[in-house]
Design an enzyme around this catalytic site. Structure first.
Site, mmCIF file in Angstrom:
data_model
loop_
_atom_site.group_PDB
_atom_site.id
_atom_site.type_symbol
_atom_site.label_atom_id
_atom_site.label_comp_id
_atom_site.label_asym_id
_atom_site.label_seq_id
_atom_site.Cartn_x
_atom_site.Cartn_y
_atom_site.Cartn_z
ATOM 1 N N LYS A 13 0.753 -1.069 -0.052
ATOM 2 C CA LYS A 13 0.005 -0.071 -0.034
ATOM 3 C C LYS A 13 0.920 1.316 -0.001
ATOM 4 O O LYS A 13 0.641 2.271 -0.759
ATOM 5 C CB LYS A 13 -1.040 0.014 1.110
ATOM 6 C CG LYS A 13 -2.300 -1.028 1.145
ATOM 7 C CD LYS A 13 -2.893 -0.789 2.134
ATOM 8 C CE LYS A 13 -2.518 -1.089 3.692
ATOM 9 N NZ LYS A 13 -1.919 -2.306 3.909
ATOM 10 N N ARG A 88 -9.616 2.828 9.232
ATOM 11 C CA ARG A 88 -9.226 1.310 9.526
ATOM 12 C C ARG A 88 -10.225 0.498 9.921
ATOM 13 O O ARG A 88 -10.216 -0.718 10.113
ATOM 14 C CB ARG A 88 -8.150 1.574 10.598
ATOM 15 C CG ARG A 88 -7.421 0.141 10.819
ATOM 16 C CD ARG A 88 -6.392 0.584 11.783
ATOM 17 N NE ARG A 88 -5.245 1.500 11.418
ATOM 18 C CZ ARG A 88 -4.170 1.019 10.730
ATOM 19 N NH1 ARG A 88 -3.854 -0.141 10.542
ATOM 20 N NH2 ARG A 88 -3.436 1.885 10.210
ATOM 21 N N ARG A 127 11.550 -10.239 4.768
ATOM 22 C CA ARG A 127 12.476 -9.172 4.725
ATOM 23 C C ARG A 127 13.673 -9.018 5.472
ATOM 24 O O ARG A 127 13.593 -9.586 6.663
ATOM 25 C CB ARG A 127 11.529 -7.923 5.279
ATOM 26 C CG ARG A 127 11.306 -6.758 4.304
ATOM 27 C CD ARG A 127 10.520 -5.708 4.542
ATOM 28 N NE ARG A 127 9.569 -6.104 5.865
ATOM 29 C CZ ARG A 127 8.293 -5.598 5.874
ATOM 30 N NH1 ARG A 127 7.804 -4.632 4.729
ATOM 31 N NH2 ARG A 127 7.653 -5.432 6.930
ATOM 32 N N ARG A 161 13.550 -8.104 11.584
ATOM 33 C CA ARG A 161 12.824 -7.490 12.493
ATOM 34 C C ARG A 161 11.732 -8.478 13.504
ATOM 35 O O ARG A 161 11.292 -9.407 12.640
ATOM 36 C CB ARG A 161 12.070 -6.266 12.101
ATOM 37 C CG ARG A 161 12.811 -5.145 11.617
ATOM 38 C CD ARG A 161 12.256 -4.009 11.215
ATOM 39 N NE ARG A 161 10.825 -4.202 10.746
ATOM 40 C CZ ARG A 161 10.149 -3.045 10.117
ATOM 41 N NH1 ARG A 161 10.419 -2.149 10.046
ATOM 42 N NH2 ARG A 161 8.915 -3.550 9.618
ATOM 43 N N ARG A 172 -1.000 -10.119 12.630
ATOM 44 C CA ARG A 172 -1.321 -8.669 12.081
ATOM 45 C C ARG A 172 -2.498 -9.115 11.052
ATOM 46 O O ARG A 172 -3.604 -8.313 10.869
ATOM 47 C CB ARG A 172 -0.287 -8.083 11.364
ATOM 48 C CG ARG A 172 0.847 -7.680 12.574
ATOM 49 C CD ARG A 172 2.070 -7.098 11.991
ATOM 50 N NE ARG A 172 1.983 -6.250 10.947
ATOM 51 C CZ ARG A 172 2.618 -5.832 9.922
ATOM 52 N NH1 ARG A 172 3.883 -6.554 9.908
ATOM 53 N NH2 ARG A 172 2.778 -4.729 8.959
#
Length: 215
Positions: A13, A88, A127, A161, A172
């Site tokens: 996004k 949201r 990542r 991370r 999430r």
């Protein structure tokens, strides 16, 4: 144009918002930027948000809505904006509708970046970030470093991370399905929803979105 961008974490996004906003000559308004700007400027809304965040609590809808309203009333947003991360949930979507209606405006489109859940997990969990400079980002599959665990740019150590771990990503996604996904049906009922497949090159996804908006 007045556009809302939605999609799960890892759908791209932020990247798409930047390209689309530039192509459409409208400001990109992200919730993260709103929070950072209000907190750094010490606004009343920023102080309220910081108090909740420091306590580890979610920022209430009314604070987020207030920040978004202030930002959308700035001169550069008169002819349109692209919202990323707001609304949201359905309550925020209803508040946005009420705000726009009061100003004699309406949304033009809601772009839903569609990505399968396993692809989202693969994108985020793969990542790797450089410890020396967090702007140096790699991916174990899509953009691997020349030497495993070593930054190509500065030789720093690459690490994952904590919020990029698979279990965190799936949590999430669960929050997204519960809280945010219902706005897709909300906007579909208004005839505003445009679904964009978000797989492939960034430029291809941007082209799909721009083509859909022209229609």
């Amino acid at each position: 144009m007045r556009i809302v961008l939605v999609g799960p974490p890892g759908a791209g996004k932020g990247t798409q918002a930047a390209f689309l906003a530039k192509n459409l000559s409208i400001p990109h308004i992200s919730t993260g930027d709103l929070f950072r700007a209000n907190i750094s400027q010490g606004t009343e809304l920023g102080k309220q948000a910081k108090a909740f965040m420091d306590a580890g609590d979610l920022v209430p809808d009314e604070v987020t809505i207030g920040m978004a309203k202030d930002r959308m009333e700035q001169p550069d947003a008169v002819n349109g904006f692209l919202l990323d991360g707001f609304p949201r949930n359905v309550s925020q979507a209803e508040a946005l509708d009420a705000m726009l209606q009061a100003a004699g405006m309406k949304l033009d489109a809601v772009l839903d970046l569609e990505v399968e859940e396993d692809e989202v997990v693969k994108r985020i969990a793969g990542r790797r970030i450089c410890r020396n400079d967090s702007s140096h980002v790699f991916h174990v599959t899509y953009a691997p470093p020349k030497a495993e665990g070593v930054c190509d740019t500065c030789g720093g150590e690459l690490y994952q991370r904590g919020d990029d771990s698979e279990s965190t990503v799936r949590n999430r996604l669960e929050v997204y399905h519960t809280q945010t996904e219902p706005i897709i049906d909300y906007y579909k009922a208004q005839g505003l929803l445009v679904t964009i497949p978000a797989l492939g090159e960034v430029s291809d996804v941007t082209k799909r979105a721009m083509d859909a908006l022209k229609k």
